[in-house]
Write a protein that holds these residues in place. Sequence first.
Motif, PDB file in Angstrom:
ATOM      1  N   VAL A 195       0.850  -1.195   0.000  1.00  0.00           N
ATOM      2  CA  VAL A 195       0.000   0.000   0.000  1.00  0.00           C
ATOM      3  C   VAL A 195       0.884   1.244   0.000  1.00  0.00           C
ATOM      4  CG1 VAL A 195      -1.912  -1.179   1.135  1.00  0.00           C
ATOM      5  CG2 VAL A 195      -0.182  -0.020   2.523  1.00  0.00           C
ATOM      6  N   LEU A 196       0.244   2.404  -0.145  1.00  0.00           N
ATOM      7  CA  LEU A 196       0.994   3.643  -0.353  1.00  0.00           C
ATOM      8  C   LEU A 196       1.965   3.949   0.784  1.00  0.00           C
ATOM      9  CD1 LEU A 196       1.523   6.161  -2.051  1.00  0.00           C
ATOM     10  CD2 LEU A 196      -0.395   7.270  -0.891  1.00  0.00           C
ATOM     11  N   TRP A 197       1.505   3.863   2.029  1.00  0.00           N
ATOM     12  CA  TRP A 197       2.388   4.249   3.137  1.00  0.00           C
ATOM     13  C   TRP A 197       3.573   3.291   3.261  1.00  0.00           C
ATOM     14  CZ3 TRP A 197       3.747   1.403   7.411  1.00  0.00           C
ATOM     15  CH2 TRP A 197       2.975   0.271   7.706  1.00  0.00           C
ATOM     16  N   GLU A 198       3.350   2.019   2.945  1.00  0.00           N
ATOM     17  CA  GLU A 198       4.450   1.054   2.984  1.00  0.00           C
ATOM     18  C   GLU A 198       5.480   1.370   1.898  1.00  0.00           C
ATOM     19  OE1 GLU A 198       1.895  -2.829   4.587  1.00  0.00           O
ATOM     20  OE2 GLU A 198       2.080  -2.426   2.437  1.00  0.00           O
ATOM     21  N   SER A 199       4.972   1.685   0.712  1.00  0.00           N
ATOM     22  CA  SER A 199       5.867   2.033  -0.389  1.00  0.00           C
ATOM     23  C   SER A 199       6.630   3.323  -0.094  1.00  0.00           C
ATOM     24  CB  SER A 199       5.056   2.189  -1.680  1.00  0.00           C
ATOM     25  OG  SER A 199       5.895   2.492  -2.773  1.00  0.00           O
ATOM     26  N   MET A 200       5.955   4.282   0.527  1.00  0.00           N
ATOM     27  CA  MET A 200       6.617   5.554   0.847  1.00  0.00           C
ATOM     28  C   MET A 200       7.713   5.361   1.890  1.00  0.00           C
ATOM     29  SD  MET A 200       3.567   8.396   0.727  1.00  0.00           S
ATOM     30  CE  MET A 200       4.702   9.765   0.660  1.00  0.00           C
ATOM     31  N   TYR A 246      17.453   6.528 -10.602  1.00  0.00           N
ATOM     32  CA  TYR A 246      16.497   5.451 -10.893  1.00  0.00           C
ATOM     33  C   TYR A 246      15.517   5.263  -9.740  1.00  0.00           C
ATOM     34  CZ  TYR A 246      14.560   0.783 -11.234  1.00  0.00           C
ATOM     35  OH  TYR A 246      13.687  -0.277 -11.246  1.00  0.00           O
ATOM     36  N   VAL A 247      16.022   5.306  -8.514  1.00  0.00           N
ATOM     37  CA  VAL A 247      15.147   5.152  -7.346  1.00  0.00           C
ATOM     38  C   VAL A 247      14.086   6.252  -7.328  1.00  0.00           C
ATOM     39  CG1 VAL A 247      15.057   5.187  -4.816  1.00  0.00           C
ATOM     40  CG2 VAL A 247      16.880   3.939  -5.976  1.00  0.00           C
ATOM     41  N   LEU A 248      14.497   7.482  -7.637  1.00  0.00           N
ATOM     42  CA  LEU A 248      13.543   8.595  -7.685  1.00  0.00           C
ATOM     43  C   LEU A 248      12.465   8.363  -8.745  1.00  0.00           C
ATOM     44  CD1 LEU A 248      15.807  11.778  -7.343  1.00  0.00           C
ATOM     45  CD2 LEU A 248      14.028  11.039  -5.758  1.00  0.00           C
ATOM     46  N   VAL A 249      12.905   7.976  -9.938  1.00  0.00           N
ATOM     47  CA  VAL A 249      11.946   7.750 -11.030  1.00  0.00           C
ATOM     48  C   VAL A 249      11.021   6.585 -10.689  1.00  0.00           C
ATOM     49  CG1 VAL A 249      11.714   7.066 -13.455  1.00  0.00           C
ATOM     50  CG2 VAL A 249      13.464   8.724 -12.792  1.00  0.00           C
ATOM     51  N   TYR A 250      11.611   5.502 -10.195  1.00  0.00           N
ATOM     52  CA  TYR A 250      10.808   4.315  -9.892  1.00  0.00           C
ATOM     53  C   TYR A 250       9.731   4.620  -8.858  1.00  0.00           C
ATOM     54  CZ  TYR A 250       9.348  -0.087  -7.871  1.00  0.00           C
ATOM     55  OH  TYR A 250       8.579  -1.114  -7.382  1.00  0.00           O
ATOM     56  N   TYR A 251      10.125   5.232  -7.748  1.00  0.00           N
ATOM     57  CA  TYR A 251       9.140   5.477  -6.696  1.00  0.00           C
ATOM     58  C   TYR A 251       8.168   6.589  -7.069  1.00  0.00           C
ATOM     59  CZ  TYR A 251      10.841   2.074  -3.403  1.00  0.00           C
ATOM     60  OH  TYR A 251      11.152   0.879  -2.797  1.00  0.00           O
ATOM     61  N   GLY A 252       8.620   7.542  -7.865  1.00  0.00           N
ATOM     62  CA  GLY A 252       7.684   8.551  -8.356  1.00  0.00           C
ATOM     63  C   GLY A 252       6.570   7.918  -9.179  1.00  0.00           C
ATOM     64  N   ARG A 254       5.799   4.717  -9.152  1.00  0.00           N
ATOM     65  CA  ARG A 254       5.098   3.732  -8.306  1.00  0.00           C
ATOM     66  C   ARG A 254       4.010   4.402  -7.481  1.00  0.00           C
ATOM     67  NH1 ARG A 254       3.024  -0.926  -7.225  1.00  0.00           N
ATOM     68  NH2 ARG A 254       3.279  -1.714  -5.137  1.00  0.00           N
ATOM     69  N   TRP A 255       4.333   5.519  -6.859  1.00  0.00           N
ATOM     70  CA  TRP A 255       3.335   6.213  -6.032  1.00  0.00           C
ATOM     71  C   TRP A 255       2.208   6.780  -6.891  1.00  0.00           C
ATOM     72  CZ3 TRP A 255       7.763   9.132  -3.068  1.00  0.00           C
ATOM     73  CH2 TRP A 255       8.415   8.211  -2.237  1.00  0.00           C
ATOM     74  N   TYR A 256       2.562   7.232  -8.077  1.00  0.00           N
ATOM     75  CA  TYR A 256       1.526   7.737  -8.995  1.00  0.00           C
ATOM     76  C   TYR A 256       0.536   6.623  -9.346  1.00  0.00           C
ATOM     77  CZ  TYR A 256      -0.608   9.550 -13.263  1.00  0.00           C
ATOM     78  OH  TYR A 256      -1.511   9.948 -14.219  1.00  0.00           O
ATOM     79  N   ARG A 257       1.063   5.436  -9.626  1.00  0.00           N
ATOM     80  CA  ARG A 257       0.189   4.314  -9.974  1.00  0.00           C
ATOM     81  C   ARG A 257      -0.697   3.904  -8.803  1.00  0.00           C
ATOM     82  NH1 ARG A 257       4.964   0.704 -12.722  1.00  0.00           N
ATOM     83  NH2 ARG A 257       5.064   1.744 -14.747  1.00  0.00           N
ATOM     84  N   ILE A 258      -0.114   3.862  -7.614  1.00  0.00           N
ATOM     85  CA  ILE A 258      -0.897   3.460  -6.439  1.00  0.00           C
ATOM     86  C   ILE A 258      -2.050   4.438  -6.208  1.00  0.00           C
ATOM     87  CG2 ILE A 258      -0.841   3.197  -3.925  1.00  0.00           C
ATOM     88  CD1 ILE A 258       2.004   2.126  -4.181  1.00  0.00           C
ATOM     89  N   ILE A 259      -1.770   5.719  -6.407  1.00  0.00           N
ATOM     90  CA  ILE A 259      -2.784   6.743  -6.125  1.00  0.00           C
ATOM     91  C   ILE A 259      -3.842   6.815  -7.218  1.00  0.00           C
ATOM     92  CG2 ILE A 259      -3.156   9.232  -5.817  1.00  0.00           C
ATOM     93  CD1 ILE A 259      -0.320   9.338  -4.582  1.00  0.00           C
ATOM     94  N   PRO A 264      -5.101  -2.237  -9.419  1.00  0.00           N
ATOM     95  CA  PRO A 264      -3.762  -2.381  -8.837  1.00  0.00           C
ATOM     96  C   PRO A 264      -2.816  -3.127  -9.777  1.00  0.00           C
ATOM     97  CG  PRO A 264      -5.465  -3.065  -7.281  1.00  0.00           C
ATOM     98  CD  PRO A 264      -6.137  -2.885  -8.604  1.00  0.00           C
ATOM     99  N   GLU A 265      -1.530  -2.818  -9.667  1.00  0.00           N
ATOM    100  CA  GLU A 265      -0.531  -3.506 -10.486  1.00  0.00           C
ATOM    101  C   GLU A 265      -0.570  -5.009 -10.258  1.00  0.00           C
ATOM    102  OE1 GLU A 265       3.543  -2.088 -10.832  1.00  0.00           O
ATOM    103  OE2 GLU A 265       2.898  -0.183  -9.993  1.00  0.00           O
ATOM    104  N   GLU A 266      -0.829  -5.403  -9.021  1.00  0.00           N
ATOM    105  CA  GLU A 266      -0.833  -6.829  -8.686  1.00  0.00           C
ATOM    106  C   GLU A 266      -1.877  -7.597  -9.493  1.00  0.00           C
ATOM    107  OE1 GLU A 266      -0.821  -4.382  -6.577  1.00  0.00           O
ATOM    108  OE2 GLU A 266       1.037  -4.581  -5.432  1.00  0.00           O
ATOM    109  N   ALA A 267      -2.964  -6.913  -9.861  1.00  0.00           N
ATOM    110  CA  ALA A 267      -4.005  -7.573 -10.654  1.00  0.00           C
ATOM    111  C   ALA A 267      -3.561  -7.762 -12.097  1.00  0.00           C
ATOM    112  CB  ALA A 267      -5.290  -6.753 -10.604  1.00  0.00           C
ATOM    113  N   LEU A 268      -2.717  -6.844 -12.597  1.00  0.00           N
ATOM    114  CA  LEU A 268      -2.237  -6.946 -13.976  1.00  0.00           C
ATOM    115  C   LEU A 268      -1.057  -7.908 -14.091  1.00  0.00           C
ATOM    116  CD1 LEU A 268      -2.346  -3.164 -14.999  1.00  0.00           C
ATOM    117  CD2 LEU A 268      -3.948  -4.950 -15.676  1.00  0.00           C
TER     118      LEU A 268
END
Length: 317
Positions: A195-200, A246-252, A254-259, A264-268
Amino acid sequence: MGMKESSWKGIMDWRILAVIAVAAILGRALMSLDKKIALWESIGSGVLLIILGWFIFSSLYSLSKRETDWIISNKVAQGLAITISTLNVYVLIYYAMRWYRLMTETEVYVPRDFLLRDVRFAVLVLAYCGIIWAMGYLKKMHDNYLLVTEEMPEMRKASTAESMFRIITDERTVIVIIGLVFLWRAIISFDKQIVLWESMCSGMALFILGWVLFGYISSLAVRTTRPSVAKIYQGIAFALFAVNFYVLVYYGMRWYRIIYMAVPEEALVPLDFVLRDIRYFVLAIFFCTSIVLSKYLERASEECEYLIKKGEKEYKE
């Protein structure tokens, strides 16, 4: 100068490295024009990274085993080899999973996933090139310089900041950090969803580790008295910057997708959480091994003013 020595100098010349990086990234950009990567294209990209990564590892490992009159350079080479091996293992796992999916099933793409794959490829190429550049100067110092130990001052009592630095860069501290990372990631991945807070929380931990390391090693490049040693630090700092980017781009993304993503990505991509965990572990271990490496880089910075070129009696770059 032998052919082997000439080859080393040629490969590690910044202009050759720039050509390799630009050619690799441009080739990848052309492949991605249709926003898809075919199996043969993925194999080409993966093989390039695998060759680059393991060439660096084998060269550094070989350098760390050779006799030298500046012992700390062996430790630096060894630390770099361990650090780069974490990226190499990730590349192997990532491309093995990617090729398997391309061969056995119709791959489902998460929106804009092709962009993240291209950034990942570019970052790895740049990081490898940065390490190769640093390795060239490390080899020069390793082979051609000796430490004049009789001119070194006696060890003074460490300050509080220095004591803290030694504790943080101690191998046991790093093992504890890695253990906590594994425990944290195992707990939040138990339900196969992040979830978002875990990813953050995960992302912020990597941000702090990565950018503090980058700042510290960059400061060493400024503080050191020898241009060749400074270039070693600059190459390592460049590689760290690439990984941090890369970490910045990835998490940026990732958080955009979660929000904002309705599905969810897990479904795809049901098994993508496995690769995400592996990625996180690799990045954490990469930064942790870099922490230990920084201890040797600090020592090298202190010793470099007491180095002389073999066959000479005083400092000469």
